[in-house]
Design a protein around this motif. Structure first.
Motif, PDB file in Angstrom:
ATOM      1  N   HIS A  26      -1.895 -18.631   6.002  1.00 35.92           N
ATOM      2  CA  HIS A  26      -2.501 -18.673   7.330  1.00 35.92           C
ATOM      3  C   HIS A  26      -3.114 -17.324   7.666  1.00 35.92           C
ATOM      4  CE1 HIS A  26      -1.950 -19.139  11.990  1.00 35.92           C
ATOM      5  NE2 HIS A  26      -3.195 -19.360  11.609  1.00 35.92           N
ATOM      6  N   TYR A  27      -4.384 -17.352   8.118  1.00 31.16           N
ATOM      7  CA  TYR A  27      -5.078 -16.170   8.630  1.00 31.16           C
ATOM      8  C   TYR A  27      -5.576 -16.524  10.024  1.00 31.16           C
ATOM      9  CZ  TYR A  27      -8.334 -12.206   8.847  1.00 31.16           C
ATOM     10  OH  TYR A  27      -9.004 -11.055   9.201  1.00 31.16           O
ATOM     11  N   GLN A  28      -5.032 -15.864  11.027  1.00 39.75           N
ATOM     12  CA  GLN A  28      -5.295 -16.233  12.418  1.00 39.75           C
ATOM     13  C   GLN A  28      -6.554 -15.567  12.940  1.00 39.75           C
ATOM     14  OE1 GLN A  28      -1.822 -15.790  14.804  1.00 39.75           O
ATOM     15  NE2 GLN A  28      -2.727 -16.676  16.641  1.00 39.75           N
ATOM     16  N   VAL A  29      -7.236 -16.249  13.868  1.00 42.05           N
ATOM     17  CA  VAL A  29      -8.410 -15.679  14.526  1.00 42.05           C
ATOM     18  C   VAL A  29      -7.996 -14.411  15.265  1.00 42.05           C
ATOM     19  CG1 VAL A  29     -10.155 -16.033  16.310  1.00 42.05           C
ATOM     20  CG2 VAL A  29      -9.541 -17.916  14.787  1.00 42.05           C
ATOM     21  N   PRO A  30      -8.699 -13.282  15.046  1.00 42.09           N
ATOM     22  CA  PRO A  30      -8.352 -12.046  15.762  1.00 42.09           C
ATOM     23  C   PRO A  30      -8.464 -12.219  17.278  1.00 42.09           C
ATOM     24  CG  PRO A  30      -9.821 -11.594  13.918  1.00 42.09           C
ATOM     25  CD  PRO A  30      -9.761 -13.085  14.060  1.00 42.09           C
ATOM     26  N   ALA A  31      -7.710 -11.403  18.019  1.00 43.00           N
ATOM     27  CA  ALA A  31      -7.626 -11.535  19.472  1.00 43.00           C
ATOM     28  C   ALA A  31      -8.964 -11.294  20.164  1.00 43.00           C
ATOM     29  CB  ALA A  31      -6.576 -10.563  20.008  1.00 43.00           C
ATOM     30  N   ASN A  32      -9.854 -10.535  19.516  1.00 45.72           N
ATOM     31  CA  ASN A  32     -11.131 -10.212  20.158  1.00 45.72           C
ATOM     32  C   ASN A  32     -12.219 -11.249  19.898  1.00 45.72           C
ATOM     33  OD1 ASN A  32     -11.340  -9.573  17.426  1.00 45.72           O
ATOM     34  ND2 ASN A  32     -12.789  -7.917  17.788  1.00 45.72           N
TER      35      ASN A  32
ATOM     36  N   PRO B 175     -11.689 -18.304  20.318  1.00 43.34           N
ATOM     37  CA  PRO B 175     -11.312 -19.437  19.450  1.00 43.34           C
ATOM     38  C   PRO B 175     -12.278 -20.605  19.609  1.00 43.34           C
ATOM     39  CG  PRO B 175      -9.421 -18.602  20.678  1.00 43.34           C
ATOM     40  CD  PRO B 175     -10.628 -17.983  21.292  1.00 43.34           C
ATOM     41  N   ALA B 176     -12.581 -21.246  18.495  1.00 41.47           N
ATOM     42  CA  ALA B 176     -13.488 -22.399  18.500  1.00 41.47           C
ATOM     43  C   ALA B 176     -12.741 -23.713  18.673  1.00 41.47           C
ATOM     44  CB  ALA B 176     -14.293 -22.433  17.202  1.00 41.47           C
ATOM     45  N   GLY B 177     -11.412 -23.653  18.635  1.00 43.20           N
ATOM     46  CA  GLY B 177     -10.628 -24.883  18.763  1.00 43.20           C
ATOM     47  C   GLY B 177     -10.620 -25.719  17.501  1.00 43.20           C
TER      48      GLY B 177
ATOM     49  N   PHE C 188     -14.481 -14.883   7.092  1.00 46.89           N
ATOM     50  CA  PHE C 188     -15.717 -15.533   7.526  1.00 46.89           C
ATOM     51  C   PHE C 188     -15.428 -16.611   8.561  1.00 46.89           C
ATOM     52  CE2 PHE C 188     -18.167 -19.466   6.850  1.00 46.89           C
ATOM     53  CZ  PHE C 188     -19.412 -19.062   7.346  1.00 46.89           C
ATOM     54  N   PHE C 189     -14.466 -17.481   8.270  1.00 45.73           N
ATOM     55  CA  PHE C 189     -14.164 -18.555   9.211  1.00 45.73           C
ATOM     56  C   PHE C 189     -13.518 -18.012  10.484  1.00 45.73           C
ATOM     57  CE2 PHE C 189     -14.610 -21.227   5.400  1.00 45.73           C
ATOM     58  CZ  PHE C 189     -15.442 -22.204   5.917  1.00 45.73           C
ATOM     59  N   ALA C 190     -12.696 -16.974  10.349  1.00 43.49           N
ATOM     60  CA  ALA C 190     -12.075 -16.385  11.531  1.00 43.49           C
ATOM     61  C   ALA C 190     -13.119 -15.787  12.462  1.00 43.49           C
ATOM     62  CB  ALA C 190     -11.059 -15.320  11.119  1.00 43.49           C
ATOM     63  N   GLU C 191     -14.184 -15.210  11.893  1.00 43.97           N
ATOM     64  CA  GLU C 191     -15.254 -14.654  12.714  1.00 43.97           C
ATOM     65  C   GLU C 191     -16.006 -15.734  13.483  1.00 43.97           C
ATOM     66  OE1 GLU C 191     -17.633 -12.372  10.050  1.00 43.97           O
ATOM     67  OE2 GLU C 191     -16.137 -10.773   9.833  1.00 43.97           O
ATOM     68  N   LEU C 192     -15.948 -16.957  13.005  1.00 41.88           N
ATOM     69  CA  LEU C 192     -16.531 -18.088  13.729  1.00 41.88           C
ATOM     70  C   LEU C 192     -15.558 -18.665  14.755  1.00 41.88           C
ATOM     71  CD1 LEU C 192     -18.350 -20.070  10.876  1.00 41.88           C
ATOM     72  CD2 LEU C 192     -19.372 -18.598  12.598  1.00 41.88           C
ATOM     73  N   GLY C 193     -14.364 -18.088  14.825  1.00 42.36           N
ATOM     74  CA  GLY C 193     -13.365 -18.567  15.767  1.00 42.36           C
ATOM     75  C   GLY C 193     -12.463 -19.649  15.212  1.00 42.36           C
TER      76      GLY C 193
END
Length: 332
Positions: A40-46, A49-51, A72-77
């Motif tokens: 698991h790599y979580q979306v950063p707090a800044n 989130p894309a849901g 890459f995917f985390a940067e998309l939320g």
């Protein structure tokens, strides 16, 4: 951690992953004598989130090590998850059968466990990304036969990176070659041919050869796995079953512009898919998926993400455009 999952003996442990503390490795026990690992790599707090979460499923003789894909995917939320299926990578255990001897149905238990764990972490919508054999496994999992196995998450989309929907042969040769391969694999089902030298495709990948990637060779050996006729037989069966069903989940097929698996040297292998026949692959995908978009990536490797940087960025841009056009209500 969700208490119910622990009480159900699904989650064995959760700890920092080998990719770093930003990644968490969740060891799961989908069934007796069966272990898989969810990374698991979580979306950063800044980042907003894309849901949507992304679940990555690797290919044959493979495991998850592409940290840049998660970023890459985390940067998309999108919260990013990847699974090392049982018998592969982080999930190798001495008590588990060699992956050449596994039943495909066992991998569906792995996916069930991953999706249930993701749901417990709050995921409601998911896009699955399957590479090569992982693409075949996911396609079968999402077929009519398996679509009702888990209702914990809404699987809203599917991305296929060079899916193994057909054996490496031109479509017009299947009529005579498939029956022959089927006969041979049944006759030799208990035999495996040793793998001793690095495959031409593997030579394009690892940094110790002609590639740029530093993955673990004990988990993804350059010579590949021994050629198991038992495994070939199962692949032929699963590919045939896949063609008997249709999937209406929005799907993006990403494939190289040409096949190079017949090429005699590494330089030519690098110009395309060095493992599968891309036109046959596309023909099969058109039969299976009713809501299909196709992205053809010039000079894409078999695992398109492992292609040279300019090709890799084109691949990621195609995915970003598809996601933002269909599921994410913003452009970045």
């Amino acid at each position: 951690m969700d208490v119910d999952l622990r009480q159900a003996n699904l989650i064995v442990s959760e700890e920092d992953d080998i990719l770093g503390s930003d990644f968490k490795a969740i060891t799961l026990k989908p069934a007796e004598q069966q272990i898989c690992t969810l990374i698991h790599y979580q979306v950063p707090a800044n980042i907003e989130p894309a849901g949507i979460a992304l679940l990555y499923v690797h290919g044959y003789t493979d495991y998850f090590y592409q940290a840049g894909l998660a970023e890459f995917f985390a940067e998309l939320g999108c919260d990013f998850y990847a699974v090392d299926l049982h018998g592969y990578g982080r999930s190798i255990r001495p008590f588990q059968a060699d992956h050449n001897k596994n039943q495909f149905s066992n991998y569906y238990h792995d996916l069930d466990a991953c999706l249930n764990t993701m749901a417990a972490k709050g995921v409601k919508r998911c896009v699955i990304l399957g590479h090569s054999t992982g693409g075949l496994i996911v396609s079968r999992y999402l077929s009519n036969e398996y679509s009702s196995r888990s209702d914990s998450i809404d699987i809203i989309g599917l991305i296929l990176n060079s899916p193994f929907l057909s054996l490496p042969m031109p479509l017009n040769e299947e009529k005579w070659r498939l029956p022959l391969y089927n006969f041979i694999s049944k006759a030799l089902t208990h035999i495996s041919l040793p793998a001793k030298t690095a495959t031409p495709y593997a030579q394009t990948l690892h940094e110790s050869l002609a590639g740029e990637w530093g993955y673990r060779l004990d988990w993804k050996p350059s010579q590949g796995s021994p050629l198991s006729f038992n495994w070939v037989q199962k692949i032929i069966q699963e590919q045939a079953l896949c063609l008997q069903t249709q999937c209406d989940i929005p799907t993006l097929l990403c494939r190289s512009s040409k096949s190079t698996y017949k090429s005699p040297n590494v330089a030519e292998i690098k110009q395309g898919d060095g493992v599968l026949d891309v036109e046959n692959m596309e023909a099969k995908a058109k039969r299976i998926f009713t809501e299909l978009d196709i992205a053809i990536i010039d000079k894409g490797f078999h695992d398109i993400y492992l292609s040279p940087l300019d090709v890799r960025l084109t691949y990621l841009d195609k995915i970003k455009h598809w996601l933002t056009s269909n599921f994410i209500n913003f452009e970045k």
